[in-house]
Design a protein around this motif. Structure first.
Motif, mmCIF file in Angstrom:
data_model
loop_
_atom_site.group_PDB
_atom_site.id
_atom_site.type_symbol
_atom_site.label_atom_id
_atom_site.label_comp_id
_atom_site.label_asym_id
_atom_site.label_seq_id
_atom_site.Cartn_x
_atom_site.Cartn_y
_atom_site.Cartn_z
ATOM 1 N N UNK B 110 0.659 -1.310 0.139
ATOM 2 C CA UNK B 110 0.088 0.065 0.148
ATOM 3 C C UNK B 110 0.840 1.387 -0.014
ATOM 4 N N UNK B 117 -0.324 12.773 -3.345
ATOM 5 C CA UNK B 117 -1.109 14.107 -3.449
ATOM 6 C C UNK B 117 -2.347 14.115 -2.982
ATOM 7 N N UNK B 118 -2.679 12.777 -2.760
ATOM 8 C CA UNK B 118 -4.153 12.676 -1.909
ATOM 9 C C UNK B 118 -3.786 12.829 -0.485
ATOM 10 N N UNK B 119 -4.887 13.001 0.166
ATOM 11 C CA UNK B 119 -4.900 12.832 1.906
ATOM 12 C C UNK B 119 -4.221 11.797 2.289
ATOM 13 N N UNK B 121 -3.563 8.261 3.942
ATOM 14 C CA UNK B 121 -4.509 7.224 4.367
ATOM 15 C C UNK B 121 -4.056 6.635 5.767
ATOM 16 N N UNK B 123 -3.846 3.777 8.594
ATOM 17 C CA UNK B 123 -4.067 2.056 8.614
ATOM 18 C C UNK B 123 -4.155 1.858 9.924
ATOM 19 N N UNK B 298 -7.016 13.222 8.490
ATOM 20 C CA UNK B 298 -6.313 13.292 7.088
ATOM 21 C C UNK B 298 -6.319 14.505 6.519
ATOM 22 N N UNK B 299 -6.346 15.526 7.068
ATOM 23 C CA UNK B 299 -6.425 16.600 6.205
ATOM 24 C C UNK B 299 -5.118 17.219 5.930
ATOM 25 N N UNK B 337 -12.478 7.217 10.830
ATOM 26 C CA UNK B 337 -13.183 6.835 9.655
ATOM 27 C C UNK B 337 -12.821 7.544 8.376
ATOM 28 N N UNK B 338 -12.759 7.394 7.147
ATOM 29 C CA UNK B 338 -12.522 6.138 6.888
ATOM 30 C C UNK B 338 -11.183 5.488 6.976
ATOM 31 N N UNK B 339 -10.768 4.367 7.402
ATOM 32 C CA UNK B 339 -9.494 3.891 7.721
ATOM 33 C C UNK B 339 -9.341 2.497 7.130
ATOM 34 N N UNK B 340 -8.056 2.155 6.846
ATOM 35 C CA UNK B 340 -7.955 0.618 6.467
ATOM 36 C C UNK B 340 -7.612 -0.366 7.382
ATOM 37 N N UNK B 341 -8.530 -1.204 7.921
ATOM 38 C CA UNK B 341 -8.110 -2.227 8.862
ATOM 39 C C UNK B 341 -7.309 -3.337 8.467
#
Lengths: 322, 397
Positions: B110, B117-119, B121, B123, B298-299, B337-341
């Protein structure tokens, strides 16, 4: 001699397990000597002959209802079952039924075997009316008589026929049989609290606050009526219902929706894609997938399936690639 | 020669168990480790060991194998990150061997493919007690530090919400409370692990610490950290400033940021701290926790947030709780939320075999029955393939 031995019998305690005196006495002189030695040992002289217990003479197909016609204590000589009860001795077994106080103390239902119940029903039949032939299945009963009333009558041998427990009345009704909409149903469930069972959808109202059964029945019906009408009304303060009061998780206007939309908007900004409205984002499949997985997670709890679904949906939402 | 050394090693076993065994056997084993150990290994070493020391090159091929981290790197990258029992194991075996497992490989994939460039993530590594969540986090931290990322490693967030002797009222915000000891301890370790970045990153505005202390704009961040270490009273505010600066500058793209927090459920739970009037302190009233929560949002972009849930140090949570919602609570879940568990399970059959072989290779399993196949099965059954249990069981053997 025989007179003397008879007197001994009258005066002394019977000894269990000892042989009968006639067999123990060889000669007349021996008897006073033996008797004195026995009495010195503080043992009673005469032994009552032990008759075999009644169980040995019981046939397998006997009429049990005549052995135990009413509620009675446990009589080991009358119950032909090899029961053991109690705490076992070290490396042993529980004590047998003979002289077992544990078996005598507990209540037994030896007087209520199925043949006994059959006899009771046969006796009560004369006082009953015929079951209506039209109601031959449970569904029909429920359809025509959705409210079930349960009352108990008590009969006992005593000075008075009254029993205060007889005034309790229980009403049972399925909420699907009542005419309720979404809001009314939720409000009713909140009003009754513990009296509603979710699995069977049955509302149970038990009333015993009045002294008479008829009064309790009327009160129960009145309660049901009031609940029904109140749940249909909407008060002003119900609009202040907050997230903690909700029964199940609603994704719309939740923190999760805000987070997801924020993140997606930021992603779009970083990709220099503008003019994407919130409605479009909400309508997209990815967000829908995410929404369903979050609702499942919150409502049903966390299981393997739910967690993996959530993981997949978040990966798609955030474009996380393996 | 080898036999006599073996005799030497057998004796400490009879002394005592657990911790004392570590210290007693350490002297014997450290001399052993310097020998040519490969000749003594049972079976081919390749089953449980790989010489690939760069986590970036770890693939499924290396799954289940241990790789060792050079001890100088351990001191530099993990001044405070590793679990205490693992630190003892490093001292005993004189090497730091970490097993490559699937959750870590998944995270590497991952991180490699993430779009900076995206906020950021988030995990969340979760799993039952003792399955290797902290070790997975340390593996990821090692990978990122090798890749040259700035690593913000908070070893155990639970330490910030309990057992705090000194609570000062914050000078910056009257409602908040400072924790000078915890903040300065963390700053010291942060300095050790990220020396290079502290020289490169410059402050973007002026910070006034008191009547006479202030830091001008454009000074390296290292000076701010020195200020925090010198004036312990301001340490918590220094931590806040450091976090803010790093977050702002990461978006400019000059470096990548990894925020690694172990025990993130502490940030949204309860604390055992009390104010002077005996009223309980809620986590957001602590400066450290408040600033860390801001990092968990995640800002910002240009990095990733990898966290672990931990019941072990948590407060007021039952022992069997391990799922995200149970440990994070409603507030925590909504915040993350939203997170990748990412689930970390117990050892699989191959991983167990590898760990067992490693212990045998290091001469950690001394009991003669432990070397047999039945012994291995017994160990597998008793520990339930749980890494923590296995490590505890293998200790007295």
């Amino acid at each position: 001699m025989a007179v003397a031995s008879g007197r001994w019998v009258a005066l002394s305690r019977p000894l269990l397990g000892a042989a009968a005196l006639s067999s123990a006495v060889p000669a007349g002189e021996g008897q006073p000597r033996e008797a004195s030695t026995r009495r010195r040992g503080r043992t009673p002289q005469f032994v009552r002959s032990q008759a075999p217990p009644r169980t040995e003479r019981m046939a397998v197909d006997q009429d049990w209802t005549s052995v135990y016609p009413t509620a009675a204590a446990f009589k080991p000589a009358s119950v032909p079952l090899p029961i053991r009860m109690g705490y076992p001795v070290k490396r042993g077994v529980p004590p047998p039924k003979e002289g077992n106080l544990e078996l005598i103390k507990i209540p037994n239902f030896l007087h209520l075997t199925p043949p006994a119940i059959k006899k009771h029903c046969a006796a009560l039949k004369d006082f009953c009316t015929e079951w209506p032939s039209a109601l031959d299945s449970d569904e029909k009963c429920e359809q025509h008589f959705p409210i079930e009333i349960e009352t108990i009558d008590y009969v006992s041998a005593g000075a008075s026929i009254r029993n205060p427990k007889a005034r309790v009345v229980t009403l049972r009704v399925k909420l699907s049989n009542l005419n309720l909409d979404e809001h009314a149903k939720k409000k009713l469930i909140k009003l009754v609290g513990e009296r509603y069972c979710e699995d069977t959808d049955i509302l149970t109202i038990t009333t015993d606050r009045c002294p008479l059964r008829r009064q309790n029945y009327d009160y129960g019906i009145h309660l049901l009526t009031v609940l029904y009408h109140e749940s249909w009304k909407t008060e002003m303060w119900e609009s202040e219902k907050s997230e903690e009061d909700m029964e199940e998780y609603i994704w719309e206007n939740s923190r999760s929706q805000k987070n997801a939309l924020d993140t997606l908007l930021r992603i779009k900004v970083s990709e220099n894609v503008s003019n994407v409205t919130e409605e479009e984002l909400l309508a997209s499949e990815v967000v829908n997938d995410y929404r369903n997985s979050v609702i499942a997670l919150k409502n049903e709890g966390e299981t393997e399936v739910n967690m993996s679904r959530y993981k997949e949906s978040v990966k798609k939402l955030l474009n996380v690639k393996a | 020669m080898l036999r006599s050394l073996r005799g030497l090693v057998c004796h400490p076993r009879k002394l005592d168990h657990g911790y004392a065994l570590h210290t007693a056997a350490k002297d014997c084993l450290s001399s052993l480790a310097s020998q040519d150990v490969q000749a003594l290994a049972e079976g081919p070493r390749a089953v449980f060991y790989t010489s690939e020391n760069d986590p970036a090159n770890h693939t499924e091929h290396h799954e289940g194998r241990h790789y060792s981290i050079p001890l100088e790197e351990v001191k530099a990258v993990f001044p405070h990150g590793l679990p205490p029992r693992f630190q003892q194991q490093i001292k005993t075996f004189n090497e730091a061997c970490v097993m490559v497992r699937k959750p870590a490989l998944e995270l590497f994939a991952y991180l490699k493919n993430s779009n900076f460039a995206h906020p950021a993530v988030r995990y969340v590594i979760y799993g039952e007690k003792g399955t290797g969540k902290t070790m997975t986090l340390c593996h990821v931290v090692h990978y990122c530090s090798r890749q040259g990322w700035l690593v913000l490693h908070i070893p155990d967030a639970h330490l910030w919400v309990k057992n705090c002797k000194e609570l000062l009222q914050s000078s910056y915000n009257k409602d908040r409370l400072d924790q000078p000891l915890q903040a300065s301890f963390w700053l010291k370790n942060f300095k050790t692990s990220n020396e290079r970045f502290l020289k490169e990153i410059k402050t973007q505005r002026k910070y006034v610490w008191g009547k006479r202390d202030s830091t001008e704009e454009g000074k390296p961040l290292g000076e701010v950290v020195e200020q925090g270490l010198a004036r312990v009273r301001n340490a918590s505010d220094v931590v806040g400033v450091v976090l803010k600066e790093i977050k702002q500058q990461c978006q400019l793209g000059s470096f990548r940021l990894l925020v690694a927090v172990d025990g993130v459920n502490a940030l949204w739970g309860r604390t055992t701290l009390k104010k002077e009037d005996k009223s309980p302190v809620s986590p957001e009233e602590l400066t450290l926790v408040y600033n860390l929560r801001k990092m968990m949002r995640n800002d910002w972009s240009g990095g990733a947030v990898v966290t672990t849930l931990s019941q072990t140090g948590s407060l007021f949570k039952p022992r069997c709780a391990y799922l995200p919602q149970e440990l994070l609570g409603k507030e925590g879940f909504d915040a993350l939320d939203p997170f990748v568990p990412i689930l970390v399970p117990n050892y699989s059959a191959a991983e167990f075999e590898s760990c067992y072989r490693y212990y045998r290779h290091c001469r950690w399993l001394q009991h003669p029955r432990a070397h047999t196949a039945e012994g291995q099965e017994e160990l597998r059954f008793l520990s339930g393939s749980n890494p923590w249990q296995l490590e505890r069981l293998a200790g007295p053997l």
